[in-house]
Structure formats: structure tokens, C-alpha cells
Design a protein around this motif. Structure first.
Motif, PDB file in Angstrom:
ATOM      1  N   SER A 268     -36.659  -9.658   9.137  1.00 58.01           N
ATOM      2  CA  SER A 268     -35.634  -9.630  10.343  1.00 58.01           C
ATOM      3  C   SER A 268     -34.278  -8.941  10.221  1.00 58.01           C
ATOM      4  N   LEU A 269     -33.713  -8.362  11.391  1.00 65.74           N
ATOM      5  CA  LEU A 269     -32.535  -7.874  11.196  1.00 65.74           C
ATOM      6  C   LEU A 269     -31.637  -8.433  12.247  1.00 65.74           C
ATOM      7  N   LEU A 270     -30.601  -8.870  11.657  1.00 68.52           N
ATOM      8  CA  LEU A 270     -29.459  -9.672  12.643  1.00 68.52           C
ATOM      9  C   LEU A 270     -28.263  -9.015  12.556  1.00 68.52           C
ATOM     10  N   VAL A 271     -27.789  -8.649  13.734  1.00 67.81           N
ATOM     11  CA  VAL A 271     -26.681  -7.858  13.991  1.00 67.81           C
ATOM     12  C   VAL A 271     -25.267  -8.472  14.850  1.00 67.81           C
ATOM     13  N   HIS A 272     -23.885  -8.291  14.044  1.00 66.70           N
ATOM     14  CA  HIS A 272     -23.060  -8.880  14.894  1.00 66.70           C
ATOM     15  C   HIS A 272     -22.811  -8.360  16.283  1.00 66.70           C
ATOM     16  N   ARG A 273     -22.334  -8.976  17.324  1.00 72.25           N
ATOM     17  CA  ARG A 273     -22.382  -8.695  18.522  1.00 72.25           C
ATOM     18  C   ARG A 273     -21.385  -7.592  18.816  1.00 72.25           C
ATOM     19  N   ASP A 274     -20.459  -7.469  17.850  1.00 71.51           N
ATOM     20  CA  ASP A 274     -19.294  -6.524  18.060  1.00 71.51           C
ATOM     21  C   ASP A 274     -19.679  -5.135  17.758  1.00 71.51           C
ATOM     22  N   VAL A 275     -20.657  -4.907  16.852  1.00 70.32           N
ATOM     23  CA  VAL A 275     -21.190  -3.894  16.442  1.00 70.32           C
ATOM     24  C   VAL A 275     -22.789  -3.452  17.087  1.00 70.32           C
ATOM     25  N   ALA A 276     -23.017  -4.442  17.749  1.00 69.88           N
ATOM     26  CA  ALA A 276     -24.467  -3.936  18.015  1.00 69.88           C
ATOM     27  C   ALA A 276     -24.623  -2.670  18.882  1.00 69.88           C
ATOM     28  N   ALA A 277     -23.835  -2.699  19.939  1.00 68.22           N
ATOM     29  CA  ALA A 277     -23.980  -1.310  20.892  1.00 68.22           C
ATOM     30  C   ALA A 277     -23.696  -0.007  20.030  1.00 68.22           C
ATOM     31  N   ALA A 278     -22.915  -0.027  19.113  1.00 70.03           N
ATOM     32  CA  ALA A 278     -22.733   1.098  18.011  1.00 70.03           C
ATOM     33  C   ALA A 278     -23.828   1.303  17.116  1.00 70.03           C
ATOM     34  N   SER A 326     -38.441  -8.390  13.420  1.00 68.35           N
ATOM     35  CA  SER A 326     -37.618  -8.928  14.446  1.00 68.35           C
ATOM     36  C   SER A 326     -36.380  -8.724  14.471  1.00 68.35           C
ATOM     37  N   VAL A 327     -35.816  -8.548  15.563  1.00 65.90           N
ATOM     38  CA  VAL A 327     -34.364  -8.186  15.630  1.00 65.90           C
ATOM     39  C   VAL A 327     -33.643  -8.972  16.476  1.00 65.90           C
ATOM     40  N   GLY A 328     -32.459  -9.525  16.332  1.00 63.69           N
ATOM     41  CA  GLY A 328     -31.591 -10.495  17.028  1.00 63.69           C
ATOM     42  C   GLY A 328     -30.134 -10.163  16.993  1.00 63.69           C
ATOM     43  N   VAL A 329     -29.289 -10.226  18.057  1.00 70.33           N
ATOM     44  CA  VAL A 329     -27.869 -10.066  17.996  1.00 70.33           C
ATOM     45  C   VAL A 329     -27.255 -11.784  18.014  1.00 70.33           C
ATOM     46  N   VAL A 330     -26.469 -11.736  17.050  1.00 71.50           N
ATOM     47  CA  VAL A 330     -25.646 -12.927  16.878  1.00 71.50           C
ATOM     48  C   VAL A 330     -24.131 -12.829  16.897  1.00 71.50           C
ATOM     49  N   ASP A 331     -23.368 -13.722  17.504  1.00 69.60           N
ATOM     50  CA  ASP A 331     -22.016 -13.914  18.023  1.00 69.60           C
ATOM     51  C   ASP A 331     -21.095 -13.674  16.635  1.00 69.60           C
ATOM     52  N   SER A 332     -21.516 -14.461  15.572  1.00 65.49           N
ATOM     53  CA  SER A 332     -20.456 -14.557  14.518  1.00 65.49           C
ATOM     54  C   SER A 332     -21.306 -14.569  12.991  1.00 65.49           C
ATOM     55  N   LEU A 333     -20.552 -14.651  12.134  1.00 67.46           N
ATOM     56  CA  LEU A 333     -21.170 -14.781  10.779  1.00 67.46           C
ATOM     57  C   LEU A 333     -21.768 -16.422  10.804  1.00 67.46           C
ATOM     58  N   ASP A 334     -21.278 -17.371  11.311  1.00 67.51           N
ATOM     59  CA  ASP A 334     -21.888 -18.565  11.288  1.00 67.51           C
ATOM     60  C   ASP A 334     -22.975 -18.648  12.038  1.00 67.51           C
ATOM     61  N   ALA A 335     -23.068 -18.018  13.288  1.00 66.98           N
ATOM     62  CA  ALA A 335     -24.434 -17.812  13.737  1.00 66.98           C
ATOM     63  C   ALA A 335     -25.426 -17.281  13.045  1.00 66.98           C
ATOM     64  N   ALA A 336     -25.086 -16.283  12.224  1.00 66.79           N
ATOM     65  CA  ALA A 336     -26.172 -15.462  11.394  1.00 66.79           C
ATOM     66  C   ALA A 336     -26.473 -16.381  10.368  1.00 66.79           C
ATOM     67  N   ILE A 337     -25.664 -17.309   9.634  1.00 67.89           N
ATOM     68  CA  ILE A 337     -26.279 -18.148   8.502  1.00 67.89           C
ATOM     69  C   ILE A 337     -27.050 -19.194   9.180  1.00 67.89           C
ATOM     70  N   ALA A 338     -26.680 -19.862  10.466  1.00 70.68           N
ATOM     71  CA  ALA A 338     -27.372 -20.569  11.067  1.00 70.68           C
ATOM     72  C   ALA A 338     -28.936 -20.199  11.358  1.00 70.68           C
ATOM     73  N   HIS A 339     -28.862 -18.919  11.855  1.00 76.34           N
ATOM     74  CA  HIS A 339     -30.140 -18.254  12.210  1.00 76.34           C
ATOM     75  C   HIS A 339     -31.127 -18.374  10.766  1.00 76.34           C
ATOM     76  N   ILE A 340     -30.353 -18.019   9.671  1.00 79.98           N
ATOM     77  CA  ILE A 340     -31.158 -17.747   8.280  1.00 79.98           C
ATOM     78  C   ILE A 340     -31.441 -19.211   7.756  1.00 79.98           C
ATOM     79  N   ASP A 341     -30.655 -20.153   7.984  1.00 78.48           N
ATOM     80  CA  ASP A 341     -30.950 -21.650   7.606  1.00 78.48           C
ATOM     81  C   ASP A 341     -32.216 -22.027   8.388  1.00 78.48           C
ATOM     82  N   ARG A 342     -32.374 -21.635   9.683  1.00 88.23           N
ATOM     83  CA  ARG A 342     -33.592 -22.213  10.314  1.00 88.23           C
ATOM     84  C   ARG A 342     -34.908 -21.313  10.068  1.00 88.23           C
TER      85      ARG A 342
END
Length: 423
Positions: A268-278, A326-342
Motif C-alpha cells: 500500500s502507498l499512502l500520500v499526504h494530501r498536501d503533496v498528492a498533486a505533486a 493499493s493507493v490512498g490519499v490521507v489528510d495527516s500523519l494521524d490519518a496515515a497512522i490510523a490507516h496503518i493501525d486498521r
């Protein structure tokens, strides 16, 4: 006319266990020099038998193809002359490592003059249950020998021919050095052998399963022998807002495509929303160009310049063992960790970031055996960690965690020396 009743799996494992116990008693007395010389001899024997091993492996591969085995599983099974040389070299690497047996873990002298110390000792007899990875046969034998343990191996039927030849070669080499061949034994029966092995309490001191989720679950839930649980690898790469995007692309590509069939490959690849477009357009194009099938959330699909299917929770939870991600965009570090926890499996997790505070927080909060900062997940490996080889990667928290090698195959014993003290 009398007939002899066929031997049962329980009887077969009991006999193997008794022979292994006898072998372990002899191994426990060997010096480091004797064990290291034996390991070098085993490596030489494997090299000399390369043609036999590769030919047997070709039989396994042919059966696998005829049975519809996936290419990723064939890659795990395949032995080439180069791979045989590599696993032989791993034995020599183990020989070069310090001997864990006799190492003093801690100790002290009490006020009454008693000297107490805790020292490493072999487990005794270790059972291994694993699937189509014949290199595991060699790694287990080598690490077992160096740590003074006798190994009872039950490899998967997909590698039956390869494992049979490898174990024959190893046993012959041990006998030539007047060492117990029963230090390495191979069970070649069916699932009854697995059940008998994992319930041989009193004969087998430890069982280590290595393979897919179903195999590991079967062993963990069915064993009465203590188990070290190795886990599947649903590995994430998280690209943080401050990441060096060129570095992030390189790490993601390596983690996914270097050898996609193994447990330390990223899924899985998770990307912070602030750099997703770049980041995502070029990164996804690079992944697709490498043959990776992509499953994208809505934001990633809107940014992708390549085709991808919609991602689902089931896909986020999947260890693909192949060129899928699988690829997802997350809003924050907290959201990334929550995704990994799940969705994570507590194996290996990666953050790519230039923010030291974010890196420290990720390392502290993510519950995984290995956490990587700005490095590919492919480094989660006993050989890469300098262990020579590994017996598996533990995702549990008791006794051993992460890549397991020599120290993890030992227990300890307290030795107390006095000169007549009484209490």
C-alpha cells in the motif's frame, strides 16, 4: 500371514523427535570452531550439489505450473545456480557470526559471595512449518546448527523434491564430519504430520510457522508446543507532507517491484494530501510502467494519469504477493497512522519525510516489528540486518520480534556458583 500396520503421523513425529533430542544433546557440546567448520562444509556440499538441487527444483516448478501456481509463488519456489550459491554463502555468513551459546546476558556477585549469571543455551528441538521456500530449509538448518538446536522441518508439498535433495545433501555432509545427521530432519507426510509436530509437547521445544496467513493461523491456533508467530506483510509506504518526492518515488518503486512476492514488499502507498498533486502523477506512472496494477481511492484516481481500479477495504487489507498496489490519499500523519493501525499486519512500515518530528512520532506510534525512515521496506531481512540468514520475521511481541536469527533461537539458563553458602 501377518501384516505390519502403517506408521501413523504421531508415531513418525515421535520417532523424529526422539532422534532430534539425541542430536541436540550432541550439538550443545560442540565448540564454536566445530560448528563453524561444519557450516562451511554444508555450504561446500550445497555448491557441489547445485545441479542435483536445480534439477529437483525444476520438477517442483513443472508441477506448480501444471497445477496453476501463480508466477509470484513460482518466484518464491525457484532455485537457480545463482540462488543456490547465495544460500550457500548465507551459511558461511552464519559461520562468521559470534556464537550465541554461552553468552552472558547479565550477572552479578551477591553480598554473600554467590556468583550468578544468566547465559544463553539452545532451545533444543525446533520444528519449522513452511511453504514453497526451499531456501528456508537451508537457513533453518544453518541457524539451528550454529545455535545448537536440532531442526525438524516440514516444508510445503510444492517444494517437496527440492527440500528432499537439499536435506539429503545436508545430512550427508554432517555424517562426513561425524556429526549427527538427525540435527536436520524432513517430514514428508501430509497435514497429519503438521498436526503431530505442533502438538508434540515434550519432544519439540518450539515451533515456528512461516508462510501465508492460513498456515500461520493453523499453527498458532492448533499448537500445544510454544510458537513464535511470524506474520504476513501488508506493508505501507507513507509519503509525508515534507518528503523529498524524488526519494519517495525511488523508495516506493523499490519496495513494490524489487521482489514483489516476498513479505517485505510494499502493498500500500499512502500520500499526504498536501503533496498528492505533486507526487502521484509521476509516481503512479512509474509504478504502472513497471507493470504494477493499481487500486486507487477517489482522490488518487483524480490525480492519476494512468488507469487504476477503485480501491476497497478488502484490497487495502490484502497482501498481494505480486505486482499490485493499493493507493490512498490521507489528510495527516494521524490519518496515515490510523490507516496503518486498521490494515497493517505489524510487519514493516515506512515513512518518507524530511521532518524529524514527524519521523519520531511515526516511529513511536506505529506498532510494527520494523519501522523504516527514508528507506525501502525491502531491507527488513536477516541478511540485510547482518544476521547472516533468518529463520523468519516475528510480528509478535514475546521473546522475539522482527527478523530472527541466532539469539532468537536460544533460551537462557541461570548458573549460580558458590563455595558452600547456605540460606
Amino acid at each position: 500371514m501377518s501384516t505390519t500396520a502403517p506408521i501413523t503421523a504421531t508415531q513418525r513425529v515421535q520417532e523424529a523427535g526422539l532422534r532430534a533430542q539425541a542430536a541436540s544433546k550432541r550439538l550443545a557440546l560442540l565448540s564454536r570452531a566445530e560448528k563453524d567448520a561444519a557450516l562451511v562444509a554444508l555450504a561446500d556440499a550445497l555448491r557441489a550439489a547445485t545441479d542435483r538441487i536445480v534439477a529437483a527444483n525444476a520438477d517442483d516448478l513443472a508441477r506448480g505450473r501444471d497445477g496453476g501456481m501463480t508466477e509470484s509463488l513460482q518466484d518464491r519456489l525457484r532455485l537457480t545456480p545463482e540462488r543456490v550459491a547465495s544460500i550457500a554463502r548465507a551459511l558461511q555468513d552464519v559461520a562468521a557470526l559470534p556464537d550465541p551459546i554461552g553468552e552472558v546476558v547479565r550477572g552479578s556477585t551477591l553480598a554473600n559471595g554467590l556468583q550468578i549469571k544468566q547465559v544463553r543455551v539452545p532451545m533444543g528441538v525446533i520444528g519449522m512449518v513452511y511453504e514453497a521456500r526451499p531456501n528456508v530449509t537451508v537457513d533453518a538448518a544453518g541457524l539451528g546448527l550454529k545455535s545448537g538446536n536440532a531442526m525438524i522441518l516440514r516444508g510445503g508439498s510444492a517444494a517437496a523434491s527440492s527440500n528432499a535433495v537439499i536435506v539429503d545433501v545436508l545430512r550427508e555432509a554432517l555424517e562426513q564430519r561425524d556429526l549427527p545427521a538427525d540435527a536436520v530432519q524432513l517430514l514428508d507426510g501430509g497435514h497429519d504430520d503438521v498436526e503431530a509436530l505442533i502438538t508434540a509437547r515434550g519432544l519439540v521445544d518450539l515451533v515456528i510457522p512461516r508462510g501465508g496467513a492460513s498456515l500461520i493461523r493453523t499453527v498458532v491456533l492448533g499448537a500445544t508446543v510454544p510458537v513464535i508467530e511470524t506474520g504476513i506483510g501488508n506493508v505501507h509506504v507513507y509519503v509525508d507532507a515534507s518528503a523529498d518526492l524524488a526519494m519517495a518515488t525511488q523508495i516506493t518503486l523499490n519496495a513494490k517491484t524489487h521482489r514483489p512476492s516476498v513479505c517485505n514488499a510494499a502493498e500500500s502507498l499512502l500520500v499526504h494530501r498536501d503533496v498528492a498533486a505533486a507526487f502521484l502523477p509521476a509516481a503512479l506512472e512509474a509504478l504502472a510502467g513497471a507493470g504494477v496494477k493499481l487500486y486507487l481511492d477517489d482522490t488518487a484516481r483524480g490525480l492519476a494519469g494512468v488507469e487504476g481500479e477503485p480501491v476497497t477495504d478488502d484490497l487495502f487489507a490484502t497482501e498481494f504477493h505480486g505486482l499490485e498496489m493499493s493507493v490512498g490519499v490521507v489528510d495527516s500523519l494521524d490519518a496515515a497512522i490510523a490507516h496503518i493501525d486498521r490494515f497493517g499486519t505489524k510487519h514493516t512500515e515506512v515513512i518518507v519525510t524530511q521532518d524529524r518530528a514527524a519521523a519520531r512520532e511515526f516511529v513511536a506510534r506505529v506498532d510494527a516489528a520494523v519501522v523504516m525512515v527514508n528507506a525501502s521496506s525491502r531491507f527488513t531481512d536477516g541478511g540485510e540486518f547482518g544476521f547472516g540468514a533468518e529463520i523468519g520475521i516475528s510480528t509478535q511481541k514475546l521473546h522475539a520480534r522482527g527478523p530472527m536469527a541466532l539469539p532468537e533461537l536460544t533460551s537462557t539458563k541461570w548458573v549460580v556458583e558458590g563455595d558452600g553458602q547456605i540460606r
